[in-house]
Every structure is written in structure tokens, then in C-alpha cells.
Design a protein around this motif. Structure first.
Motif, short mmCIF file in Angstrom:
data_model
loop_
_atom_site.label_atom_id
_atom_site.label_comp_id
_atom_site.label_asym_id
_atom_site.label_seq_id
_atom_site.Cartn_x
_atom_site.Cartn_y
_atom_site.Cartn_z
N ARG A 1 26.16 -0.73 88.80
CA ARG A 1 25.00 0.13 88.58
C ARG A 1 23.78 -0.63 88.10
O ARG A 1 22.70 -0.06 87.98
CB ARG A 1 25.35 1.24 87.58
N GLY A 2 23.95 -1.90 87.77
CA GLY A 2 22.84 -2.65 87.23
C GLY A 2 22.29 -3.71 88.15
O GLY A 2 21.51 -4.57 87.72
N GLY A 3 22.66 -3.68 89.42
CA GLY A 3 22.26 -4.73 90.35
C GLY A 3 20.77 -4.83 90.58
O GLY A 3 20.28 -5.86 91.04
N ASN A 4 20.03 -3.75 90.31
CA ASN A 4 18.58 -3.77 90.51
C ASN A 4 17.83 -3.91 89.19
O ASN A 4 16.67 -3.51 89.09
CB ASN A 4 18.14 -2.50 91.24
N CYS A 5 18.51 -4.44 88.18
CA CYS A 5 17.90 -4.61 86.87
C CYS A 5 18.20 -6.01 86.33
O CYS A 5 19.07 -6.71 86.84
CB CYS A 5 18.44 -3.59 85.88
N ASN A 6 17.47 -6.39 85.28
CA ASN A 6 17.76 -7.61 84.54
C ASN A 6 17.91 -8.84 85.45
O ASN A 6 18.92 -9.53 85.47
CB ASN A 6 19.03 -7.43 83.70
N TYR A 7 16.84 -9.11 86.19
CA TYR A 7 16.84 -10.23 87.13
C TYR A 7 16.67 -11.59 86.44
O TYR A 7 16.90 -12.62 87.06
CB TYR A 7 15.70 -10.07 88.14
N SER A 8 16.20 -11.58 85.21
CA SER A 8 15.95 -12.85 84.52
C SER A 8 17.19 -13.73 84.57
O SER A 8 18.30 -13.26 84.31
CB SER A 8 15.54 -12.59 83.07
N GLN A 9 16.99 -15.01 84.85
CA GLN A 9 18.10 -15.90 85.13
C GLN A 9 18.47 -16.84 83.99
O GLN A 9 19.63 -17.02 83.68
CB GLN A 9 17.77 -16.74 86.37
N LEU A 10 17.48 -17.47 83.39
CA LEU A 10 17.78 -18.54 82.44
C LEU A 10 17.44 -18.20 80.99
O LEU A 10 18.31 -17.86 80.21
CB LEU A 10 17.06 -19.82 82.85
N PHE A 11 16.17 -18.31 80.63
CA PHE A 11 15.79 -18.30 79.22
C PHE A 11 15.25 -16.97 78.70
O PHE A 11 15.73 -16.45 77.70
CB PHE A 11 14.76 -19.40 78.96
N PHE A 12 14.24 -16.43 79.36
CA PHE A 12 13.50 -15.30 78.80
C PHE A 12 13.68 -14.03 79.64
O PHE A 12 13.86 -14.10 80.85
CB PHE A 12 12.01 -15.63 78.71
N VAL A 13 13.58 -12.88 78.97
CA VAL A 13 13.69 -11.59 79.67
C VAL A 13 12.32 -10.92 79.81
O VAL A 13 12.23 -9.78 80.26
CB VAL A 13 14.66 -10.65 78.93
N VAL A 14 11.27 -11.62 79.42
CA VAL A 14 9.93 -11.06 79.46
C VAL A 14 9.52 -10.67 80.88
O VAL A 14 8.77 -9.71 81.09
CB VAL A 14 8.90 -12.06 78.87
N TRP A 15 10.03 -11.39 81.88
CA TRP A 15 9.66 -11.10 83.27
C TRP A 15 10.14 -9.71 83.67
O TRP A 15 9.43 -8.98 84.38
CB TRP A 15 10.25 -12.15 84.21
N ASP A 16 11.33 -9.32 83.24
CA ASP A 16 11.82 -7.97 83.54
C ASP A 16 10.97 -6.91 82.87
O ASP A 16 10.73 -5.84 83.43
CB ASP A 16 13.28 -7.82 83.09
N ARG A 17 10.51 -7.19 81.66
CA ARG A 17 9.67 -6.24 80.96
C ARG A 17 8.32 -6.08 81.67
O ARG A 17 7.80 -4.98 81.81
CB ARG A 17 9.45 -6.68 79.52
#
Length: 237
Positions: A188-204
């Protein structure tokens, strides 16, 4: 044999690594080793070329710690954004997902040595090209890049290790971690939380951030849950 002292930090039972995944560990190891050879060979050639250019200097100056830190930060941001962008494109385009990125999602339950498992073409574009350009854009020396790439390797393994050793820290919505990435690997989360390495700011920034909770289940292990949320509404397709 899995350590009992570490079992309580697992996000999934170890048995699920075989029962829920769609690729064997033997295939994963073979794939990852092959991709690592390609990556090492590519980066080594780039470093040799850059090293030859630098050797023409009359004197060699030691890079200050401040300058080195700045180069590492630039490399982290560039590589992070590169991987976020390519990752999202691979999910958004059905052809690319079906033929390339679906390889990595054969691992529903992630584990450390499967962190870099994937299609060779995707690995080359996402990891090899992304890492090489991060090295060049940041201006770091070949010697400094050893630390940088080691840091990247440790972080991607941490994000896929399937364990939350510091649950309270994993709730901090700044840095990527195993629990955050576990949401992405679940159906159910495949279209969320794409950030890969360090930061999650890109998803925000791009509206693909999925908040979550880390709870203890009846088996005495941890589980990741996003209560009361509609994954389709929260995350972009």
C-alpha cells in the motif's frame, strides 16, 4: 542463526525474507556482486582520469576539514535528489516500473545485502551515474570520495536492513531509515516515501511523504503502521 537480542528490533520475522519475497537470496547475492563490479570499475576509471588532471598541479594542498565537509554535503544533496527523481520516475512510468524497477520490489521484506538488488540498467543510471556525477559536482578528491561512497553504502544498507535499532530516532522525520523505507516496500505504500538515501525532505516538498508509527507487536518485534490514513489520497500516483 539470528541473534535473539536483535530479534526485538526486527520489522518483519526473518522467515518472511523467503516466504514473502519473489527472488531467492542466492539470486540477490549474484545480482548485487555483478552490479558492484560495474560500479567500482566505472568510478575507478573516472577517478583515474580526474587524478591524472590533478597530478599536473605543481603542489598538493591538503583540503581543509571545512572544505571537505562542504563537498560531502554537496555530494549527499546531489546524490539524494538524483535518486529521488529517478526513483519517482521509475514508479510513475508503468513501462519503466514493469521492466526495470519491479526487480527491486521483488523484495517485499528487505534485508541488508539486498539493498542494491535491481535491474542492471536501473542500477547504472540511478547508482553509478548518480554517484559519479555527485563526485564530480562536489569537486571532492578521489581520496575524499572513498569516505563519501562508504557513507552512501552504509546508509543504503541501513535503510534496507529491516531493523529499527533506535525506534525513537526513526520517528524523526528528517533522515531516511529502515522503518521509513519499509513503508515504501509494502504493497500500500509503493507510491510514497521515495527518498532513497539520507533525507526525506524531497517527499515532503513533492507531496509523497507518508507518516508512520513504530509499534511492538504480539511477537515482541516491531512493526510499522500508518493508522487512519488512505494511502491513495496521501500519496501521489
Amino acid at each position: 542463526m539470528h541473534s535473539r537480542s536483535l530479534a526485538k528490533y526486527r520489522l518483519h520475522p526473518s522467515s518472511h525474507e523467503d516466504s514473502k519475497n519473489h527472488v531467492s537470496k542466492r539470486q540477490v547475492i549474484s545480482n548485487v556482486l555483478t552490479l558492484q563490479i560495474v560500479q567500482v570499475a566505472t568510478v575507478t576509471m573516472v577517478m583515474m582520469f580526474k587524478g591524472t588532471e590533478e597530478s599536473g598541479n605543481s603542489s598538493t594542498k591538503m583540503t581543509s576539514y571545512l572544505k571537505l565537509a562542504g563537498q560531502i554535503v554537496v555530494g549527499m544533496v546531489w546524490f539524494d535528489l538524483w535518486q529521488f527523481g529517478t526513483h519517482r520516475v521509475l514508479h510513475a512510468n508503468r513501462f519503466l516500473y514493469r521492466n526495470l524497477h519491479s526487480w527491486h520490489h521483488r523484495l517485499v521484506v528487505t534485508y541488508s545485502f539486498g539493498a542494491l538488488y535491481g535491474h542492471p540498467l536501473e542500477s547504472f543510471v540511478t547508482d553509478t551515474v548518480g554517484g559519479t556525477t555527485a563526485f564530480l559536482v562536489s569537486g571532492m578528491s578521489p581520496r575524499a570520495s572513498i569516505f563519501f561512497f562508504s557513507l552512501c553504502t552504509v546508509k543504503v544498507i541501513d535503510n534496507h536492513c529491516g531493523m529499527s535499532l533506535l525506534p525513537s530516532w526513526d520517528r524523526i522525520s528528517i533522515f531516511n531509515n529502515a522503518a521509513y523505507h519499509d513503508v515504501h516496500h509494502q504493497l500500500r505504500g509503493g507510491n510514497c516515501n521515495y527518498s532513497q538515501l539520507f533525507f526525506v525532505v524531497w517527499d515532503r516538498i513533492f507531496g509523497t511523504y507518508m507518516p508512520f508509527l513504530i509499534e511492538e507487536n504480539k511477537q515482541g518485534m516491531l512493526q510499522v503502521r500508518a493508522p487512519g490514513l488512505d494511502y491513495r489520497r496521501v500519496c501521489n500516483k
